[in-house]
Write an enzyme that holds these catalytic residues in place. Structure first.
Site, short mmCIF file in Angstrom:
data_model
loop_
_atom_site.label_atom_id
_atom_site.label_comp_id
_atom_site.label_asym_id
_atom_site.label_seq_id
_atom_site.Cartn_x
_atom_site.Cartn_y
_atom_site.Cartn_z
N GLY A 102 -78.35 -18.51 56.87
CA GLY A 102 -79.04 -18.70 55.68
C GLY A 102 -78.88 -18.32 54.62
O GLY A 102 -77.99 -19.19 53.28
N GLY A 103 -79.32 -17.21 53.55
CA GLY A 103 -78.76 -16.77 52.71
C GLY A 103 -77.15 -16.79 51.94
O GLY A 103 -76.63 -17.39 51.18
N GLY B 9 -66.94 -51.29 36.41
CA GLY B 9 -67.33 -49.90 35.91
C GLY B 9 -65.96 -49.15 36.44
O GLY B 9 -66.32 -48.11 35.85
N ALA B 10 -65.83 -49.83 37.61
CA ALA B 10 -64.49 -48.34 38.18
C ALA B 10 -63.45 -48.65 36.86
O ALA B 10 -62.91 -47.05 37.01
CB ALA B 10 -63.97 -49.09 39.66
C1 HXC Z 1 -80.08 -8.19 60.95
C2 HXC Z 1 -78.29 -8.85 62.01
C3 HXC Z 1 -79.03 -10.28 61.16
C4 HXC Z 1 -79.42 -10.44 59.95
C5 HXC Z 1 -77.22 -10.70 62.92
N1 HXC Z 1 -77.77 -9.13 63.23
N2 HXC Z 1 -77.68 -11.27 61.94
N3 HXC Z 1 -78.96 -7.92 61.93
N4 HXC Z 1 -80.08 -9.38 60.29
N5 HXC Z 1 -79.91 -11.20 59.57
C6 HXC Z 1 -76.78 -8.59 63.86
C7 HXC Z 1 -77.14 -8.84 65.30
O1 HXC Z 1 -78.57 -8.63 65.80
C8 HXC Z 1 -76.15 -8.29 66.28
O2 HXC Z 1 -76.96 -6.24 66.29
C9 HXC Z 1 -75.09 -7.59 65.55
O3 HXC Z 1 -75.71 -8.29 64.13
C10 HXC Z 1 -73.73 -9.48 65.89
O4 HXC Z 1 -74.33 -10.14 66.24
P1 HXC Z 1 -74.96 -11.14 67.36
O5 HXC Z 1 -75.97 -12.25 66.80
O6 HXC Z 1 -74.49 -10.19 67.85
O7 HXC Z 1 -73.66 -12.08 66.42
P2 HXC Z 1 -72.58 -13.53 67.24
O8 HXC Z 1 -73.70 -13.54 68.53
O9 HXC Z 1 -71.66 -14.09 66.58
O10 HXC Z 1 -73.49 -13.89 66.25
C11 HXC Z 1 -73.62 -14.77 64.91
C12 HXC Z 1 -75.22 -15.18 63.93
C13 HXC Z 1 -76.59 -14.56 64.65
C14 HXC Z 1 -75.16 -16.65 64.44
C15 HXC Z 1 -75.46 -15.33 62.84
O11 HXC Z 1 -76.29 -13.19 64.90
C16 HXC Z 1 -77.55 -14.80 63.62
O12 HXC Z 1 -77.92 -16.38 63.83
N6 HXC Z 1 -78.06 -14.11 62.92
C17 HXC Z 1 -78.68 -14.71 62.58
C18 HXC Z 1 -79.31 -15.59 61.48
C19 HXC Z 1 -80.02 -16.10 60.39
O13 HXC Z 1 -80.98 -16.70 60.47
N7 HXC Z 1 -80.49 -15.53 59.40
C20 HXC Z 1 -80.62 -16.00 58.20
C21 HXC Z 1 -81.55 -14.92 57.02
S1 HXC Z 1 -83.05 -14.92 56.71
P3 HXC Z 1 -77.03 -5.01 67.61
O14 HXC Z 1 -76.69 -4.25 67.71
O15 HXC Z 1 -77.34 -6.32 68.43
O16 HXC Z 1 -75.10 -6.49 68.36
C22 HXC Z 1 -81.85 -15.71 55.51
C23 HXC Z 1 -82.21 -15.88 54.04
C24 HXC Z 1 -82.11 -15.81 53.02
O17 HXC Z 1 -81.10 -15.52 54.79
C25 HXC Z 1 -82.14 -16.48 51.54
C26 HXC Z 1 -81.64 -16.78 50.72
C27 HXC Z 1 -81.84 -18.24 49.76
#
Ligand code: HXC
Length: 517
Positions: A172-173, A407-408
């Site tokens: 994401g961000g 051109g290159a």
């Molecule tokens: C809150 C989060 C989180 C998030 C992960 N965690 N991402 N908590 N916000 N964005 C937490 C999980 O719930 C988990 O907590 C712990 O972190 C570890 O994550 P896992 O999933 O167990 O780890 P892993 O299997 O290694 O996977 C990592 C990951 C996955 C690939 C990053 O967590 C994931 O897909 N997260 C979401 C990614 C995402 O879609 N982010 C976009 C957000 S929107 P627990 O307590 O359960 O262990 C964004 C928009 C901004 O960023 C735009 C700006 C331009």
């Protein structure tokens, strides 16, 4: 006596210090290790000089509207300052053990604080990413944090070097801030960067794709060009950051450090000419030429796996840092295309920001033709290369080794794009078109009449090459400053670099240019 009096207060400090240093706690730390990843603190101790790290905002806690959730000190990112090889830097290192390194409000404020400091102090800022992106539970305030970081990335761009390493997921961000920095290093099989992960890709598009294929290090280093470097592990990644920093100054008003490499600036190499094949259609590796002329053969290549038809990277000549831009005849015969234009243009602009002279080595038959290139915007992208050479006011030295057509020829650091010193080898072929294309136009009638077409073409191409495709017409007009013996390439470039080191070029005032992005 005083110590005893304040014992409780000091104990409290050590208690919260321990909690902060534990990050997400022992279980999360061992989960991090079991994924083959180091913790944020371990990464910092590898990156910074021993005992130099001063952590700030260590006791910041995350926004916690729900009292039932655990309090974490530090809020998932470590920030502070220290030194690398004795040079000051600011750092922010995401801690995946705390809420997946997601960016909450306070983490955003912490990162912004060190970015502001780095900009004021005029030193590089290094970020290590291992993050799930915006913290979902905190909602819009975490998006706010990203917005503030993006703004700082832009403010700092061109003033202080910004380097990012992706050592874990960056979702994401978490991907856009790195994209706005100068260099991204990804660790193989650990670093991942994507705007939307495989699950969302599957849901929206029905496509099955793995994390690695979607946004792994090799994908971004070879296909998208997002990653400038791939490191085989975290240790190699940290070494790359250190090496990269060694070529660049602390900020845009300083010059890169001069290093005593011990390599004789007057060293000549009689083997240089033999690297270039006699037959202009045969391939050779331009990196051999690069490595022969630079100090100690040490070439630090950037974007090694991306747009391989052009080579860019840092080296030293006579101890001075230089940026090398060179065509690579091993790929697409060294023709310029969309990706290579973008790659070289971005590198030239970096060198220009940070007072690093540009040495260009030319051997290109031209821009790559075809609908694929035209429809995807070679005109738009190719023009960036012209723009960036014209705009760059650092010392620019060009040496034409082989082909420099059309051109290159202009694009690859020609005199017209304000190169300061233009050398050519006697083997240089400088003309509007390559022999084959040129003879079909200027000898159309002769070719039509010919009874043995292949033989006539060969003879006409030979005649054209002798008459037009050489460096002397350009040298007669002063467009080439000097035709040199290949073996003296190194000393000639070093002498030019020494002389040009005090170059100053004043441009008319403008807010900023409008490069064709
Ligand atoms: C809150 C989060 C989180 C998030 C992960 N965690 N991402 N908590 N916000 N964005 C937490 C999980 O719930 C988990 O907590 C712990 O972190 C570890 O994550 P896992 O999933 O167990 O780890 P892993 O299997 O290694 O996977 C990592 C990951 C996955 C690939 C990053 O967590 C994931 O897909 N997260 C979401 C990614 C995402 O879609 N982010 C976009 C957000 S929107 P627990 O307590 O359960 O262990 C964004 C928009 C901004 O960023 C735009 C700006 C331009």
């Amino acid at each position: 006596m005083t110590q005893a009096m304040h014992e409780d207060k000091i104990k409290r400090l050590y208690h919260i210090k321990k909690l902060s240093e534990e990050g997400g706690g022992p279980e999360r730390i061992s989960a991090q290790h079991s994924k083959g990843k180091l913790t944020a603190r371990e990464r910092i101790s590898l990156l910074l000089d021993q005992d130099s790290f001063v952590e700030i905002d260590k006791y910041v806690i995350h926004r916690n509207d729900d009292p039932s959730t655990k309090t974490y000190f530090g809020d998932g990112v470590l920030t502070g300052f220290g030194t690398i090889d004795g040079r000051k830097v600011f750092v922010y290192v995401y801690d995946f053990t705390v809420l997946g390194g997601s960016l909450g409000e306070m983490a955003g404020k912490k990162i912004v604080k060190v970015m502001d400091h780095a900009l004021k102090v005029g030193v590089p800022i290094i970020g290590i990413l291992d993050s799930g992106g915006a913290r979902i539970q905190e909602g819009v305030v975490s998006l706010d944090g990203y917005g503030d970081i993006f703004y700082r990335n832009t403010l700092a761009s061109g003033i202080i070097p910004q380097i990012t390493a992706s050592i874990g997921p960056c979702a994401g961000g978490a991907v856009y801030s790195p994209a706005m920095t100068d260099f991204i290093i990804m660790v193989e099989h650990i670093g991942q960067m994507f705007v939307t992960g495989p699950e969302v890709v599957h849901e929206v598009l029905g496509q099955e794709v793995s994390f690695e294929e979607l946004g792994g290090a090799i994908t971004h280093a070879s296909k998208s060009g997002v990653a400038h470097f791939v490191a085989k592990d975290e240790y190699a990644c940290i070494d790359k950051i250190k090496k990269l920093l060694s070529y660049i100054p602390q900020n845009n008003s300083e010059f890169p450090p001069i290093v005593n490499t011990g390599d004789d600036p007057n060293r000549i190499d009689s083997a240089l000419a033999s690297i270039l094949p006699e037959n202009p259609y045969e391939q050779y590796d331009m990196k051999q030429i690069v490595k022969t002329i630079v100090d100690d053969g040490d070439f630090f290549e950037i974007h090694e796996l991306f747009a391989e038809n052009v080579i860019v990277g840092f080296a030293r000549m006579g101890g001075r840092s230089i940026g090398i831009v060179a065509n690579q005849p091993l790929y697409l015969a060294g023709a310029l295309d969309i990706h290579s234009s973008n790659k070289a243009a971005r590198f030239i602009r970096f060198c220009d920001c940070y007072n690093i002279p540009i040495v260009t080595l030319v051997d290109t038959p031209g821009y790559l033709p075809g609908t694929d290139q035209e429809h995807n915007g070679i005109i738009r992208h190719g023009s960036k290369l012209l723009y960036s050479y014209c705009e760059a006011s650092v010392p620019k030295i060009t040496c034409i080794i082989g082909k420099a057509y059309g051109g290159a020829y202009i694009a690859m650091g020609s005199k017209n794009l304000r190169a300061d010193v233009n050398f050519a080898w006697p083997t240089a072929e400088i003309a509007v078109l390559g022999p084959e294309a040129a003879i079909t136009i200027i000898h159309r009638r002769d070719l039509k009449k010919s009874e043995d077409l292949a033989k006539t073409k060969k003879a006409l191409a030979k005649e054209y090459r002798e008459k037009f495709a050489n460096p002397y017409i350009a040298a007669e007009k002063g467009i080439i400053d000097l035709v040199i013996d290949p073996m003296e390439t190194r000393p000639m470039i070093i002498r030019a670099l020494d002389t040009l080191s005090t170059k100053r070029e004043i441009h008319p005032w403008k807010k900023h240019g409008n490069i064709n992005l």
